[in-house]
Design a protein around this motif. Structure first.
Motif, PDB file in Angstrom:
ATOM      1  N   ALA A 101      14.474  -0.486 -19.309  1.00 23.80           N
ATOM      2  CA  ALA A 101      14.912   0.323 -18.163  1.00 23.80           C
ATOM      3  C   ALA A 101      15.502  -0.573 -17.082  1.00 23.80           C
ATOM      4  O   ALA A 101      16.544  -0.258 -16.488  1.00 23.80           O
ATOM      5  CB  ALA A 101      13.734   1.130 -17.614  1.00 23.80           C
ATOM      6  N   SER A 102      14.854  -1.694 -16.838  1.00 25.18           N
ATOM      7  CA  SER A 102      15.330  -2.608 -15.807  1.00 25.18           C
ATOM      8  C   SER A 102      16.726  -3.130 -16.140  1.00 25.18           C
ATOM      9  O   SER A 102      17.612  -3.199 -15.275  1.00 25.18           O
ATOM     10  CB  SER A 102      14.346  -3.776 -15.669  1.00 25.18           C
ATOM     11  OG  SER A 102      14.798  -4.675 -14.692  1.00 25.18           O
TER      12      SER A 102
ATOM     13  N   PRO B 217       0.807  -1.231   0.000  1.00 22.53           N
ATOM     14  CA  PRO B 217       0.000   0.000   0.000  1.00 22.53           C
ATOM     15  C   PRO B 217       0.838   1.280   0.000  1.00 22.53           C
ATOM     16  O   PRO B 217       0.360   2.342  -0.394  1.00 22.53           O
ATOM     17  CB  PRO B 217      -0.804  -0.110   1.301  1.00 22.53           C
ATOM     18  CG  PRO B 217      -0.805  -1.551   1.640  1.00 22.53           C
ATOM     19  CD  PRO B 217       0.460  -2.125   1.103  1.00 22.53           C
ATOM     20  N   SER B 218       2.093   1.173   0.426  1.00 20.31           N
ATOM     21  CA  SER B 218       2.938   2.372   0.431  1.00 20.31           C
ATOM     22  C   SER B 218       3.414   2.757  -0.965  1.00 20.31           C
ATOM     23  O   SER B 218       3.990   3.830  -1.165  1.00 20.31           O
ATOM     24  CB  SER B 218       4.161   2.144   1.331  1.00 20.31           C
ATOM     25  OG  SER B 218       4.989   1.139   0.781  1.00 20.31           O
ATOM     26  N   ILE B 219       3.199   1.888  -1.912  1.00 18.92           N
ATOM     27  CA  ILE B 219       3.631   2.185  -3.287  1.00 18.92           C
ATOM     28  C   ILE B 219       2.488   2.903  -4.002  1.00 18.92           C
ATOM     29  O   ILE B 219       1.382   2.365  -4.107  1.00 18.92           O
ATOM     30  CB  ILE B 219       3.999   0.885  -4.041  1.00 18.92           C
ATOM     31  CG1 ILE B 219       5.168   0.187  -3.340  1.00 18.92           C
ATOM     32  CG2 ILE B 219       4.346   1.186  -5.501  1.00 18.92           C
ATOM     33  CD1 ILE B 219       5.531  -1.171  -3.927  1.00 18.92           C
ATOM     34  N   PRO B 220       2.740   4.105  -4.498  1.00 17.99           N
ATOM     35  CA  PRO B 220       1.647   4.895  -5.080  1.00 17.99           C
ATOM     36  C   PRO B 220       1.364   4.577  -6.540  1.00 17.99           C
ATOM     37  O   PRO B 220       0.530   5.240  -7.153  1.00 17.99           O
ATOM     38  CB  PRO B 220       2.172   6.334  -4.946  1.00 17.99           C
ATOM     39  CG  PRO B 220       3.647   6.206  -5.076  1.00 17.99           C
ATOM     40  CD  PRO B 220       4.000   4.882  -4.445  1.00 17.99           C
ATOM     41  N   PHE B 221       2.053   3.594  -7.076  1.00 16.60           N
ATOM     42  CA  PHE B 221       1.904   3.301  -8.500  1.00 16.60           C
ATOM     43  C   PHE B 221       1.016   2.078  -8.721  1.00 16.60           C
ATOM     44  O   PHE B 221       0.841   1.252  -7.824  1.00 16.60           O
ATOM     45  CB  PHE B 221       3.269   3.033  -9.144  1.00 16.60           C
ATOM     46  CG  PHE B 221       4.285   4.095  -8.842  1.00 16.60           C
ATOM     47  CD1 PHE B 221       4.118   5.387  -9.328  1.00 16.60           C
ATOM     48  CD2 PHE B 221       5.399   3.816  -8.060  1.00 16.60           C
ATOM     49  CE1 PHE B 221       5.055   6.381  -9.047  1.00 16.60           C
ATOM     50  CE2 PHE B 221       6.336   4.796  -7.771  1.00 16.60           C
ATOM     51  CZ  PHE B 221       6.164   6.082  -8.253  1.00 16.60           C
TER      52      PHE B 221
ATOM     53  N   VAL C 170       7.845  -2.449 -11.045  1.00 14.20           N
ATOM     54  CA  VAL C 170       7.426  -1.478 -10.032  1.00 14.20           C
ATOM     55  C   VAL C 170       7.876  -1.920  -8.643  1.00 14.20           C
ATOM     56  O   VAL C 170       8.358  -1.101  -7.840  1.00 14.20           O
ATOM     57  CB  VAL C 170       5.895  -1.275 -10.085  1.00 14.20           C
ATOM     58  CG1 VAL C 170       5.427  -0.395  -8.927  1.00 14.20           C
ATOM     59  CG2 VAL C 170       5.496  -0.653 -11.421  1.00 14.20           C
ATOM     60  N   GLN C 171       7.744  -3.208  -8.376  1.00 16.64           N
ATOM     61  CA  GLN C 171       8.170  -3.683  -7.057  1.00 16.64           C
ATOM     62  C   GLN C 171       9.678  -3.493  -6.863  1.00 16.64           C
ATOM     63  O   GLN C 171      10.138  -3.143  -5.779  1.00 16.64           O
ATOM     64  CB  GLN C 171       7.791  -5.155  -6.890  1.00 16.64           C
ATOM     65  CG  GLN C 171       6.321  -5.321  -6.546  1.00 16.64           C
ATOM     66  CD  GLN C 171       5.869  -6.770  -6.555  1.00 16.64           C
ATOM     67  OE1 GLN C 171       6.400  -7.577  -7.298  1.00 16.64           O
ATOM     68  NE2 GLN C 171       4.856  -7.081  -5.766  1.00 16.64           N
ATOM     69  N   ALA C 172      10.428  -3.691  -7.931  1.00 23.92           N
ATOM     70  CA  ALA C 172      11.886  -3.601  -7.805  1.00 23.92           C
ATOM     71  C   ALA C 172      12.387  -2.159  -7.753  1.00 23.92           C
ATOM     72  O   ALA C 172      13.399  -1.868  -7.111  1.00 23.92           O
ATOM     73  CB  ALA C 172      12.549  -4.326  -8.977  1.00 23.92           C
ATOM     74  N   HIS C 173      11.681  -1.253  -8.424  1.00 24.25           N
ATOM     75  CA  HIS C 173      12.261   0.082  -8.620  1.00 24.25           C
ATOM     76  C   HIS C 173      11.398   1.234  -8.114  1.00 24.25           C
ATOM     77  O   HIS C 173      11.704   2.384  -8.407  1.00 24.25           O
ATOM     78  CB  HIS C 173      12.559   0.283 -10.107  1.00 24.25           C
ATOM     79  CG  HIS C 173      13.483  -0.748 -10.679  1.00 24.25           C
ATOM     80  ND1 HIS C 173      14.800  -0.868 -10.291  1.00 24.25           N
ATOM     81  CD2 HIS C 173      13.273  -1.743 -11.585  1.00 24.25           C
ATOM     82  CE1 HIS C 173      15.372  -1.877 -10.941  1.00 24.25           C
ATOM     83  NE2 HIS C 173      14.464  -2.422 -11.733  1.00 24.25           N
ATOM     84  N   HIS C 174      10.356   0.944  -7.375  1.00 26.03           N
ATOM     85  CA  HIS C 174       9.443   2.024  -6.986  1.00 26.03           C
ATOM     86  C   HIS C 174      10.143   3.115  -6.184  1.00 26.03           C
ATOM     87  O   HIS C 174       9.767   4.291  -6.264  1.00 26.03           O
ATOM     88  CB  HIS C 174       8.240   1.461  -6.211  1.00 26.03           C
ATOM     89  CG  HIS C 174       8.603   0.813  -4.913  1.00 26.03           C
ATOM     90  ND1 HIS C 174       8.645   1.498  -3.723  1.00 26.03           N
ATOM     91  CD2 HIS C 174       8.944  -0.472  -4.625  1.00 26.03           C
ATOM     92  CE1 HIS C 174       8.992   0.671  -2.758  1.00 26.03           C
ATOM     93  NE2 HIS C 174       9.187  -0.532  -3.272  1.00 26.03           N
ATOM     94  N   ASP C 175      11.182   2.750  -5.460  1.00 23.61           N
ATOM     95  CA  ASP C 175      11.875   3.772  -4.671  1.00 23.61           C
ATOM     96  C   ASP C 175      12.611   4.785  -5.546  1.00 23.61           C
ATOM     97  O   ASP C 175      12.993   5.858  -5.073  1.00 23.61           O
ATOM     98  CB  ASP C 175      12.867   3.117  -3.706  1.00 23.61           C
ATOM     99  CG  ASP C 175      12.172   2.580  -2.459  1.00 23.61           C
ATOM    100  OD1 ASP C 175      11.060   3.062  -2.154  1.00 23.61           O
ATOM    101  OD2 ASP C 175      12.725   1.671  -1.818  1.00 23.61           O
ATOM    102  N   ASP C 176      12.857   4.408  -6.787  1.00 23.10           N
ATOM    103  CA  ASP C 176      13.531   5.316  -7.720  1.00 23.10           C
ATOM    104  C   ASP C 176      12.563   5.902  -8.744  1.00 23.10           C
ATOM    105  O   ASP C 176      12.999   6.586  -9.672  1.00 23.10           O
ATOM    106  CB  ASP C 176      14.651   4.575  -8.471  1.00 23.10           C
ATOM    107  CG  ASP C 176      15.789   4.164  -7.556  1.00 23.10           C
ATOM    108  OD1 ASP C 176      15.933   4.774  -6.476  1.00 23.10           O
ATOM    109  OD2 ASP C 176      16.536   3.231  -7.912  1.00 23.10           O
ATOM    110  N   MET C 177      11.280   5.607  -8.592  1.00 22.18           N
ATOM    111  CA  MET C 177      10.306   6.063  -9.598  1.00 22.18           C
ATOM    112  C   MET C 177       9.600   7.341  -9.144  1.00 22.18           C
ATOM    113  O   MET C 177       9.164   7.453  -8.003  1.00 22.18           O
ATOM    114  CB  MET C 177       9.242   4.974  -9.851  1.00 22.18           C
ATOM    115  CG  MET C 177       9.767   3.729 -10.567  1.00 22.18           C
ATOM    116  SD  MET C 177       8.524   2.405 -10.647  1.00 22.18           S
ATOM    117  CE  MET C 177       7.245   3.146 -11.650  1.00 22.18           C
TER     118      MET C 177
END
Lengths: 245, 503
Positions: free
Chosen positions: B382-383, B86-90, B115-122
């Motif tokens: 991108a990945s 839930p903390s991921i806004p995407f 998204v799970q792997a890179h959400h902190d950089d998105m």
């Protein structure tokens, strides 16, 4: 293109721009040999057949006058008032090179023995590729790698010609005088004369012959004659004059 | 500290409103502070040509959110949304489809893994652009609609950081206006994009002799070039007559130092990513693949038939080997099929098509499938780049990825509606959209602005605080300034940075 010194326009441009080349009665003959000018028919440039000054025809050795021993003075040429020249682009350049060196276009140059050089470098050298990569217009900016690509093509084509001529001297088309192994100065001079006619469609000046011939002495001893032949061809085939029209 | 908090352009504009003379004086006094190659940041512009709809990617809308608008709005069944923290806004949609528009080929959209792997950089920033013409919109996406004298993002970054790099700004994709030269002609020649037509073979053009069928020693080549450049060309009548022509002047300028710098860096040894096997046969011509060739081929295994994989392979090597500070790549507008792929049996085999015709714009024929297919393609590349860059140390434990931004540039959004309850439908172009940036340098795991779940329209935010503002739309100029702010480019007050975008 070249201004004709005999025309009023030439005098007008000289007066307006105060060009150094205009001084001395026709200014290095720049305009006066407008028909030859290095870009078209051979012969007229060095023939001294018109009103060109002595420095233009380059028949005399200025070392006598200056005490300098560096050979003939380079020719002087009035700057064009409308210096608009075009880059040949890859296909045109390859075509010219192919004709000049009597090499079939398909064997002019390959990369990695599999890919046609000109195809590999054609976008870099000003071509378009509408159907392949949707490039509908030539690149607006000349790529930094373009001169290197030209060098690869020139080096390979000249190397190919040298290989053929040295393997079968009797059928040599560019390097006949040296392909048999006699790289005397006279023979090298003759090769340089021919290369200029083949590649630039004009006769070289005395200084050009002297300088290209002398490059021989700067090359490593091993395989010197063939290397010189390849590189003599290279310096002319990749000169600015060979690439623009 | 990289950032230069930019002086406010609007303040100048306000001055201009009251005093044209005052504005002119200020504008004329702006200092030129470009430079700084000693501490570069790297920009990868990943072009999503054709219109990557943000509400088909990280801002996808659930039917339950849309409520009564759901039947005619471009939204998705709740069941196909990936179950993210839930903390991921995407949003992320993993669905299996049987065709891309009218092209019969099964495929699975794969968004959740990325998204799970890179959400902190998105970071997603909403954006409303100004043109629905592809070429115009693409150019504006990288110039901020002429925000800084028409300078592109790539040119700005190259100018800031690229002085010591052999080829600071390399364009690996063609056929789009994302790689058009900007309108600012005041930059040094090396800041403009160097176009690469064929990433696999282009490195050959980085050495004048090596790998040719008739190579000569470097000394021999240097001797000949010196004779040609310094004597024959310099003294020839042709040059004396035409040295002032643009073409000859440029050509003469490129020879010499630029050429020498490229060759002395031995880039041909570092950038050939193809294997030493047919049809390349590098060894037969005295060449070897880059030491990283096997690694990049593993990351982008379709390099020999998918142009985007080939572009990505070279993009990584250009950054890794300190050749470029910015690279531009992206899927093209051409259908890309694996060699030998055929319609036998009534459809194409899964995985045999890398790109549909006209890229994201194939949404005209089949929006949902095209967007799903193409977003997966963007995420996949991108990945791969992120993984490779993360594995390369810059300095002091910092990786290359820590200094890199992937900016997913796109033309515009797509129309938001659909035929009632249609699972597949065609869409047109829409100015309203958003853009994705991926980087440790951005304010990650963040959506700036938002989207109305009943209309699909995005709204803006306060550039300073990031607070959503439903009464505002973000401009191309703001996104442009924001990207340059994250990149630490000093625009001398020509654009505003967007602090909310920065980590």
């Amino acid at each position: 293109v070249f201004l004709d010194a005999r025309t009023p326009l030439f005098a007008l441009v000289c007066a307006a721009l105060m060009l150094p080349a205009c001084r001395g009665g026709g200014g290095g003959g720049g305009g006066s040999d407008s028909d030859s000018a290095g870009t078209d028919s051979a012969g007229t440039d060095s023939a001294g057949s018109d009103s060109a000054s002595a420095s233009d025809t380059n028949d005399d050795d200025s070392a006598d006058e200056t005490g300098n021993d560096d050979g003939p003075e380079p020719p002087t040429q009035a700057p064009s008032a409308r210096p608009h020249v075009k880059f040949k682009t890859a296909q045109r350049y390859a075509s010219d090179l192919s004709a000049a060196l009597s090499l079939p276009r398909e064997s002019l140059c390959t990369e990695l023995d599999s890919f046609d050089c000109v195809e590999v470098h054609r976008i870099t050298l000003g071509e378009v590729d509408a159907f392949g990569i949707r490039l509908f217009e030539p690149l607006e900016t000349t790529p930094l790698t373009a001169p290197i690509a030209v060098d690869r093509i020139g080096l390979t084509a000249c190397g190919e010609r040298a290989q053929l001529d040295f393997e079968t001297p009797g059928q040599a088309t560019s390097f006949a005088e040296v392909a048999g192994g006699d790289a005397s100065e006279d023979n090298r001079d003759a090769v340089v004369q021919r290369l200029y006619r083949q590649l630039l469609l004009r006769d070289p000046t005395d200084r050009e012959v002297a300088m290209v011939t002398a490059m021989y002495d700067d090359l490593p001893a091993e395989g010197r004659t063939r290397t010189w032949a390849q590189m003599a061809c290279f310096v002319i085939a990749t000169s600015t004059e060979a690439l623009f029209y | 500290m990289f950032h230069s908090k930019i002086t406010r352009r609007r303040a100048l504009a306000s001055l201009a409103a009251t005093s044209a003379g005052g504005f002119a004086a200020l504008a004329g006094s702006r200092p030129s502070r470009a430079g700084g190659p000693e501490d570069p940041r790297f920009l990868i512009v990943l072009c999503a040509s054709g219109g990557a709809s943000i509400i088909d990617g990280p801002l996808a809308i659930r039917e339950s959110e849309a409520g009564v608008a759901a039947p005619t709005l471009n939204c998705f069944p709740d069941l196909i949304f990936a179950d993210l923290d839930p903390s991921i806004p995407f949003s992320a949609i993993d669905a299996t489809l049987g065709a891309v528009g009218p092209i019969p080929i099964p495929f699975t959209t794969q968004q959740a893994q990325f998204v799970q792997a890179h959400h902190d950089d998105m970071l997603v920033s909403t954006l409303t652009s100004t043109s629905v013409n592809h070429q115009v919109a693409q150019a504006r996406a990288v110039t901020g609609n002429g925000a800084w004298r028409g300078r592109t993002l790539q040119e700005a970054v190259a100018n800031q950081y690229g002085a010591a790099f052999p080829l600071p700004n390399v364009h690996l994709t063609t056929g789009t206006a994302f790689t058009e030269r900007g309108a600012d002609s005041s930059l040094p020649a090396w800041a403009y994009g160097e176009q690469v037509a064929d990433p696999a073979l282009w490195p050959l053009a980085l050495d004048g002799s090596r790998g040719t069928s008739h190579p000569v020693d470097a000394d021999v080549l240097a001797t000949a070039r010196a004779l040609r450049n310094d004597v024959l060309d310099a003294e020839s009548k042709f040059n004396q007559a035409f040295a002032a022509s643009d073409g000859v002047r440029t050509w003469t300028g490129l020879r010499g130092n630029s050429q020498a710098a490229i060759e002395q860096a031995s880039l041909i040894d570092q950038l050939l990513f193809v294997p030493d096997a047919a049809p390349y046969n590098l060894g037969a011509r005295g060449l070897t693949p880059s030491p990283d060739a096997a690694t990049v081929r593993a990351a982008f295994p379709n390099y020999d038939w998918d142009p985007l994989h080939a572009q990505a392979a070279l993009a990584f090597l250009l950054i890794k080997n300190r050749v470029s500070v910015t690279v531009t790549l992206g899927p093209g507008f051409d259908l890309v099929l694996e060699d030998g792929a055929s319609l036998g049996g009534g459809g194409l085999p899964e995985g045999s098509m890398a790109n549909p015709p006209i890229g994201f714009d194939f949404s005209h024929q089949g929006h949902r499938s095209t967007q799903g297919f193409m977003w997966s393609r963007i995420y996949e590349v991108a990945s791969g780049l992120i993984t490779l860059l993360r594995g390369e140390e810059w300095d002091n434990g910092q990786s290359l990825w820590d200094r890199t931004m992937i900016y997913v540039a796109t033309d515009f959004g797509r129309s938001k509606n659909r035929v009632a309850n249609a699972p597949e439908f065609g869409t047109g172009h829409d100015l309203n959209n958003g853009v994705l940036m991926i980087s440790p340098m951005v304010n990650g795991n963040t959506v700036l602005g938002g989207r109305n779940p009943t209309t699909g329209m995005t709204y803006g935010f306060d550039p300073g605080t990031g607070a959503p503002d439903t009464g505002r739309e973000m401009t191309e100029e703001e996104v442009y300034g924001g990207v340059l702010g994250v990149m630490g480019v000093d625009t001398g007050g020509e654009t505003d940075s967007v602090p909310a975008m920065e980590a």
